[in-house]
Scaffold this active site. Sequence first.
Site, short mmCIF file in Angstrom:
data_model
loop_
_atom_site.label_atom_id
_atom_site.label_comp_id
_atom_site.label_asym_id
_atom_site.label_seq_id
_atom_site.Cartn_x
_atom_site.Cartn_y
_atom_site.Cartn_z
N ALA A 3 0.85 -1.17 -0.15
CA ALA A 3 -0.02 0.29 0.07
C ALA A 3 0.92 1.13 -0.17
CB ALA A 3 -1.01 -0.09 1.32
N MET A 4 0.30 2.15 -0.28
CA MET A 4 1.01 3.47 -0.39
C MET A 4 0.14 4.72 0.11
SD MET A 4 3.75 5.25 -0.65
CE MET A 4 3.77 6.89 -0.54
N GLU A 5 0.69 5.64 0.87
CA GLU A 5 -0.09 6.58 1.73
C GLU A 5 -0.25 7.93 1.15
OE1 GLU A 5 4.23 6.90 3.01
OE2 GLU A 5 2.86 5.54 2.52
N HIS A 44 -2.09 1.27 9.27
CA HIS A 44 -0.78 1.91 8.84
C HIS A 44 -0.66 3.14 7.89
CE1 HIS A 44 3.68 1.22 8.59
NE2 HIS A 44 3.51 1.72 7.38
N GLU A 45 -1.58 2.96 6.83
CA GLU A 45 -1.48 4.13 6.03
C GLU A 45 -2.43 5.26 6.49
OE1 GLU A 45 0.32 3.41 3.51
OE2 GLU A 45 0.45 1.56 4.19
N GLU A 83 7.78 5.37 9.15
CA GLU A 83 7.46 4.17 9.10
C GLU A 83 7.16 3.44 10.57
OE1 GLU A 83 6.22 3.07 6.60
OE2 GLU A 83 6.85 4.21 5.07
#
Length: 946
Positions: free
Chosen positions: A347-349, A382-383, A405
């Site tokens: 995934a990417m935030e 997390h994202e 992170e």
Amino acid sequence: MPGKSTLSKALAVAFAVLTVSAIGGMISMMIVFEIQTNNLTMTELPTVPSTTLAPPPVMRLPRSLIPERYEILLHPQFYSRIVEEVNVTTPNQTLFFNGSSTVYFRCHQATKHIFLHSFELSVSPPEVIDRDNNKKLSVLSHQQHDDESDFLEIEMEENLKTNGNYSLSLSFDGEISEYLQALYVSKYTETDLDFVNDTIQERFLVATNLEPTSARRLFPCFDEPDMKAVFQLTVIHRRGTEALSNTRQQRSSSIDEEWKYTQFFPTPKMSSYLLALTISEFKFTTSPENRVTIKTYARPEAIDAGHTRYAAEITAEILKFYEEHFDLQYGMEDLAQIALPDLEPLAMENWGLITYQEGALLYEEGVSSWLHKEVITTVIAHELAHQWFGNQVTMKWWNEIWLNEGFATYMSYLAVDHAEPKFQIKEKMIMDDLHAAFEEDALLTSHPLSAPPNDVQTTGEILGMFDAISYSKGAMVLRMLAEYVKDKAFDDGIREYLKTHRGGNADQEDLWVFIQNARNKESKPTVQEFMENWTTQIGYPVVTINTISGSINQKHFLYNSSAVSNLLWKIPITYTTNISEPNDFWLGERERDGMDELISKKGEWILVNINTTGYYRVNYNVENWDRLLWQLETNPSRIPLMNRAQLVDDAFNLARAKQVDVTLALKSTRFLRSETAYLPWESAIRNLEYFILMFDRSEVYGPMQLYLRHQVEELYNFFKNQTDYSTVPDDHSLQHNQITAIEVACSNGLPDCVEMATEKFAEWMDRNDTNTIHTNLRSVIYCQAVAAGDKKEWEFAWEKFLNSTDTSEKDQLRKALSCTKKTWLLNRYLSYTLDPDKIRLMDVTSTVNHIAQNAAGQALAWNFIRAHWDYVSQGDAASLVMGVTRRFSTPFELQELIRFRDNTEMNGAYRATLQAIEQTQVNIQWVQENHDAVLEWFERETANLE
């Protein structure tokens, strides 16, 4: 980004079989070289001599020019669908884009040179405007630097003046990637046809993935995290598609019968790597009413089937939790998240448009494992944490990516526990990260959390920071700090840190100041003094307690017992005994002798590091070890659950580091025969997995299998009734342990288990479309049935994999296909990974690693990645190297690995390759020194079992 390392790996197996273990041991000095790091000395491998005398390029942009705003126009030329009609020429897919950009910047120091980043773009002659005088300036030249800097240099005829306002306009074109980089194309199948003339069902979309250094592949820009700016994006795309970006649409209109444009509102001030774009035919689900409008996008059939419903609900809950916890609102009015068929990493935030692999966002009732909800919730948590840590407040440079992170990982413990308290997985998440960090940080090839900036310059070096150290160790030291200053001071400190640096950049020193101020205590050590060595040094300590003399000391824990290290830490010690209340004290940078409180009385044991809140291992004198192991065997509940798991982990790793006898580690598994809790079993099996990797090709393996079969039998029988009837416990921890029981029992030949798995799989094969195996148990049963089966079982699983539209089911089948013992089938499977129509590029790394985990496939996988490195390394190259080499334990394999390092373009895997070399050296010596003792122990333990 739950990136290429820890979070990705941990979540990928959260509902599968075993957590594959860390590797340990002592370093064999087969090859000799010198390395000096602070107070460390070790022997190092020979490096390839330099072939040039030219100085290295300058890798950081000068600070003479600072961007303030970008206006970007992008026109991706691709078809979202290619329609085949009778007597009509089929158009070819087009994979290029063009565009233009204007960046407005201020000159902070007079200069004739404009430096910015551009990579693999064809750029037009630039136009530079003096915005103060509305005057076009003369450009002498522009050139792309032919080195790793990726600099585009523009030379002006006259100086740009200090405090002057300027703009730079460029046109450019580039290629849409087929390798999940920058702006890339993704292909998927849509079964819900929209109009009659469709004869094929392939659909296409484009998406971006720009972290850490790929914004420069999309448009020329100042591509460094502290060069924040406002971005306003306009996109030209085909009618019938929808463009999404970080902000909501400002306006959209048709251009002609084929094209339309969409302009987005300007973003907040942010780093270039957070810019995001997708163009697709996707639909969305709206989350429950919230201050923020939340839309979750996916393939239309996934939306129609309700596969985004769980993610949409839990996202709203987690976002609300973070806003309240941080006392700071999410920075935008809208939040879009999209489930992409292809994405590297998990995934990417991106601020306002979070991208996910489908498996991290979609949940299909009746098909997805119940435990898959844990994966979805954890990734979303997390994202969303990144929307504050990373997006609103960003590290100054990639050497401190742990501030992004580590915080996102740590905060996800709290968010998941709040959003889904019934999961009760906070302890599991912590232990997963603790052990991932411990594994990597016990090597001399580790790196500090806060590395020297000069050590992190190139894209490869930056990518090397996205690992278990930044994610998992980062979370563990934050947890330790929160325990030290207490949760209220920690939370108050990070709230002020976020509010003060909102929209800007910060480093760890800024964070320490706010937490120290919130603590409001003058006692020593200060937060900065406490944390300095934990973040600026590699590694962690082992604390050794002698309960006879009362002495206590610390030493840098390394698998290489011959390495010399003088590194020390300030260590918060907590301890308890079987007859007294918990207590605590500080262990400074000197050992302490004669501590009366550590001298045990007759029958008393001492347990240090309660609930593993400290990031360190603990060793004891033999007498205290014996008492603790006796307690585990007689009444384990007297020891906290997390410590039961950690005692096993410490014993095994101390044995690998030659600090305790290997038989002590093996004895720590005896109590498992009557243990039903998940964490101790997970810890033991993960550590014994190392023994399997080292010995499954030797005579040790037979008695080891017999021992494991005996130990797991009662656990398997504990779940047997439920397993036989394809049901599972309500408790999530027990659900995990049911999977462990089946995996260990079947893989070690327990007849009841093998019969159960093969019968259930055969029943599915007979009924074909009716699968009665419980969704939680499918991954492990598929694997064990394929392992026990032949071509028929494998090809049935392959057919089901190809025809399944559920990502969770496909992942479970993809793992199962690697379990066969037939080398010719594994070789065929490896060849399939080269065909993206069979195995998606983002799944290549995990597929090859699954095959390498199989003793029958390890050599095949190693030969395969070397033969096809250019293709397979487009994914997670570092993880691939570490995964395929985990069994290496001979001098020949070591030499092959060194040749691979010396003759291969590493693609971001250089640090991982050094770690694999070091680990192989460890394995060689460990096997040499422990083979006989391990064989003797297992033979003695199993002498009366057959």
